[in-house]
Design a protein around this motif. Sequence first.
Motif, PDB file in Angstrom:
ATOM      1  N   VAL A  46     -10.194   4.522   2.861  1.00  0.00           N
ATOM      2  CA  VAL A  46      -9.632   3.371   3.553  1.00  0.00           C
ATOM      3  C   VAL A  46      -8.624   2.678   2.641  1.00  0.00           C
ATOM      4  CG1 VAL A  46     -11.625   3.015   5.050  1.00  0.00           C
ATOM      5  CG2 VAL A  46     -11.544   1.849   2.837  1.00  0.00           C
ATOM      6  N   TRP A  47      -7.619   2.081   3.252  1.00  0.00           N
ATOM      7  CA  TRP A  47      -6.491   1.468   2.550  1.00  0.00           C
ATOM      8  C   TRP A  47      -6.784   0.017   2.211  1.00  0.00           C
ATOM      9  CZ3 TRP A  47      -3.251  -2.676   3.211  1.00  0.00           C
ATOM     10  CH2 TRP A  47      -1.987  -2.635   2.598  1.00  0.00           C
ATOM     11  N   THR A  48      -6.543  -0.361   0.968  1.00  0.00           N
ATOM     12  CA  THR A  48      -6.648  -1.761   0.559  1.00  0.00           C
ATOM     13  C   THR A  48      -5.447  -2.111  -0.317  1.00  0.00           C
ATOM     14  OG1 THR A  48      -7.891  -1.328  -1.488  1.00  0.00           O
ATOM     15  CG2 THR A  48      -9.170  -1.650   0.533  1.00  0.00           C
ATOM     16  N   LYS A  49      -5.134  -3.394  -0.382  1.00  0.00           N
ATOM     17  CA  LYS A  49      -4.115  -3.879  -1.310  1.00  0.00           C
ATOM     18  C   LYS A  49      -4.519  -5.244  -1.836  1.00  0.00           C
ATOM     19  CE  LYS A  49       0.709  -5.026  -2.127  1.00  0.00           C
ATOM     20  NZ  LYS A  49       2.103  -5.017  -1.671  1.00  0.00           N
ATOM     21  N   ARG A  50      -4.706  -5.327  -3.152  1.00  0.00           N
ATOM     22  CA  ARG A  50      -5.033  -6.592  -3.810  1.00  0.00           C
ATOM     23  C   ARG A  50      -3.761  -7.357  -4.139  1.00  0.00           C
ATOM     24  NH1 ARG A  50      -8.186  -5.445  -9.078  1.00  0.00           N
ATOM     25  NH2 ARG A  50      -7.829  -7.692  -9.294  1.00  0.00           N
ATOM     26  N   ASP A 106      -0.377 -10.781 -13.240  1.00  0.00           N
ATOM     27  CA  ASP A 106      -0.440  -9.706 -14.233  1.00  0.00           C
ATOM     28  C   ASP A 106      -1.249  -8.517 -13.707  1.00  0.00           C
ATOM     29  OD1 ASP A 106      -0.471  -8.123 -16.441  1.00  0.00           O
ATOM     30  OD2 ASP A 106      -1.605  -9.509 -17.712  1.00  0.00           O
ATOM     31  N   PHE A 107      -0.582  -7.379 -13.534  1.00  0.00           N
ATOM     32  CA  PHE A 107      -1.246  -6.167 -13.049  1.00  0.00           C
ATOM     33  C   PHE A 107      -1.616  -5.217 -14.199  1.00  0.00           C
ATOM     34  CE2 PHE A 107       0.009  -7.749  -9.092  1.00  0.00           C
ATOM     35  CZ  PHE A 107      -0.425  -6.949  -8.048  1.00  0.00           C
ATOM     36  N   SER A 108      -1.307  -5.601 -15.425  1.00  0.00           N
ATOM     37  CA  SER A 108      -1.599  -4.713 -16.557  1.00  0.00           C
ATOM     38  C   SER A 108      -3.112  -4.537 -16.703  1.00  0.00           C
ATOM     39  CB  SER A 108      -1.000  -5.277 -17.850  1.00  0.00           C
ATOM     40  OG  SER A 108      -1.569  -6.529 -18.146  1.00  0.00           O
ATOM     41  N   ASN A 109      -3.508  -3.354 -17.107  1.00  0.00           N
ATOM     42  CA  ASN A 109      -4.924  -3.009 -17.272  1.00  0.00           C
ATOM     43  C   ASN A 109      -5.693  -2.986 -15.950  1.00  0.00           C
ATOM     44  OD1 ASN A 109      -4.679  -2.886 -20.150  1.00  0.00           O
ATOM     45  ND2 ASN A 109      -4.756  -5.128 -20.198  1.00  0.00           N
ATOM     46  N   ARG A 110      -4.965  -2.921 -14.840  1.00  0.00           N
ATOM     47  CA  ARG A 110      -5.611  -2.764 -13.538  1.00  0.00           C
ATOM     48  C   ARG A 110      -5.400  -1.334 -13.062  1.00  0.00           C
ATOM     49  NH1 ARG A 110      -4.335  -7.703  -9.401  1.00  0.00           N
ATOM     50  NH2 ARG A 110      -4.048  -5.877  -8.069  1.00  0.00           N
ATOM     51  N   ASP A 111      -6.429  -0.776 -12.429  1.00  0.00           N
ATOM     52  CA  ASP A 111      -6.321   0.612 -11.989  1.00  0.00           C
ATOM     53  C   ASP A 111      -5.443   0.780 -10.764  1.00  0.00           C
ATOM     54  OD1 ASP A 111      -7.962  -0.506 -10.095  1.00  0.00           O
ATOM     55  OD2 ASP A 111      -9.658   0.869 -10.415  1.00  0.00           O
ATOM     56  N   ASP A 112      -4.967  -0.350 -10.181  1.00  0.00           N
ATOM     57  CA  ASP A 112      -4.075  -0.263  -9.025  1.00  0.00           C
ATOM     58  C   ASP A 112      -2.646  -0.672  -9.371  1.00  0.00           C
ATOM     59  OD1 ASP A 112      -4.395  -2.977  -9.357  1.00  0.00           O
ATOM     60  OD2 ASP A 112      -5.357  -3.336  -7.424  1.00  0.00           O
ATOM     61  N   GLN A 113      -2.343  -0.735 -10.660  1.00  0.00           N
ATOM     62  CA  GLN A 113      -1.007  -1.159 -11.075  1.00  0.00           C
ATOM     63  C   GLN A 113       0.067  -0.182 -10.604  1.00  0.00           C
ATOM     64  OE1 GLN A 113      -0.171  -1.172 -15.322  1.00  0.00           O
ATOM     65  NE2 GLN A 113       1.156  -2.959 -15.111  1.00  0.00           N
ATOM     66  N   PHE A 114      -0.245   1.103 -10.617  1.00  0.00           N
ATOM     67  CA  PHE A 114       0.729   2.144 -10.295  1.00  0.00           C
ATOM     68  C   PHE A 114       1.366   1.929  -8.921  1.00  0.00           C
ATOM     69  CE2 PHE A 114       1.673   6.448  -8.575  1.00  0.00           C
ATOM     70  CZ  PHE A 114       2.664   6.807  -9.455  1.00  0.00           C
ATOM     71  N   GLU A 115       0.548   1.458  -7.941  1.00  0.00           N
ATOM     72  CA  GLU A 115       1.060   1.232  -6.588  1.00  0.00           C
ATOM     73  C   GLU A 115       1.108  -0.248  -6.226  1.00  0.00           C
ATOM     74  OE1 GLU A 115       0.572   4.120  -3.348  1.00  0.00           O
ATOM     75  OE2 GLU A 115      -1.194   4.786  -4.450  1.00  0.00           O
ATOM     76  N   GLY A 116       1.162  -1.101  -7.231  1.00  0.00           N
ATOM     77  CA  GLY A 116       1.317  -2.523  -6.966  1.00  0.00           C
ATOM     78  C   GLY A 116       0.177  -3.154  -6.207  1.00  0.00           C
TER      79      GLY A 116
END
Length: 347
Positions: free
Chosen positions: A60-64, A34-44
């Motif tokens: 710097v680039w990160t991806k959760r 569930d990515f809802s309510n996460r500030d990184d939802q827009f870019e997955g």
Amino acid sequence: MKKSSITLLVLSIFLLQCTTTTQNERISTDAYLDFSNRDDQFEGGIKMIPITTPKGKFKVWTKRVGNNPKMKVLLLHGGPGMTHELYSCFDGYFPAEGIEFIYYDQLGSYYSDQPEDQELWTIDRFVDEVDQVRAALGLNQDNFYLFGQSWGGMLAMEYALKHQDKLKGLIISNMMASLDEYEKYAKEVLGPQMPKEVFQEILRIEEEEDFDNPNYEALLMEHHYQYHVLRMPLDEWPEAVIRSLTHVNPNIYVYMQGHSEFGITAGATLKGWDRRADLKNISVPTLVIGAGHDTMDPKHMEWMATEVQDGKYLFCPDGSHLAQYDDQKVFFEGLIKFIKDVDSRGK
């Protein structure tokens, strides 16, 4: 109560328990994805994190990947100057175990900002960068596992020696605690495994600093890389590994590590790095991963696990420097067990 009624009651309870377990597992899976309510939802899950350095501000680039409030693993890639792409195979294992993990390109690497000021390429500044990334991602001693491989393992050691109060667990993968010992192992153990004339030619090229010689790379590819970096024929190397090699920043790599594959080139900034005497100061639960065909001495890494205060050693007998690929089952089973064992201590 009739025997048939008792049987039906027991069966009903059993089915209810199975249904409840299945529902709980489904809820857990839904929460992980569930990515809802996460500030990184827009870019997955992708987030460019601003960091402050003595030379200005950069990103710097990160991806959760996933959500888990108790198990979050930040991946430190090797190099210096490689990319997170070396860990693409983590997608095949961590999500199924509900472990959240974060891909991360260090400053200067392909997906992050790439300033050219060489004064940025110091261990202390990279340690400070990691801590800024940690804070921005909300990682703390209740959930933060730091995984580092090769140069990333060196950086992870340095981070733990300065900020272990922020860590829940530490993983040092395929990295020795002394670069002089690494160089000794490469020249005295690995090099002589090559045909004598090949090893002599490689040493001659290094002595003359003729690193642009195309024969240097060709000899290493044929006689070293596919036996000790990744134990697969070169034409079978995973696409993600090839992509990371294509994306390497040679300016950082050569400045800090040098050209040589059998030690640290004279003048490189990492020359002489040694933390053997300081391992005893690491008290956070620590897993050290070594491999039977690694560029790093597996016996040295086994010793490291006894030097830290709360250490375990994972040996990948069929693995090399990228054991997450060539001894994948052993690597991930051991890594996942360590993370979950440490998590269970807090229950």
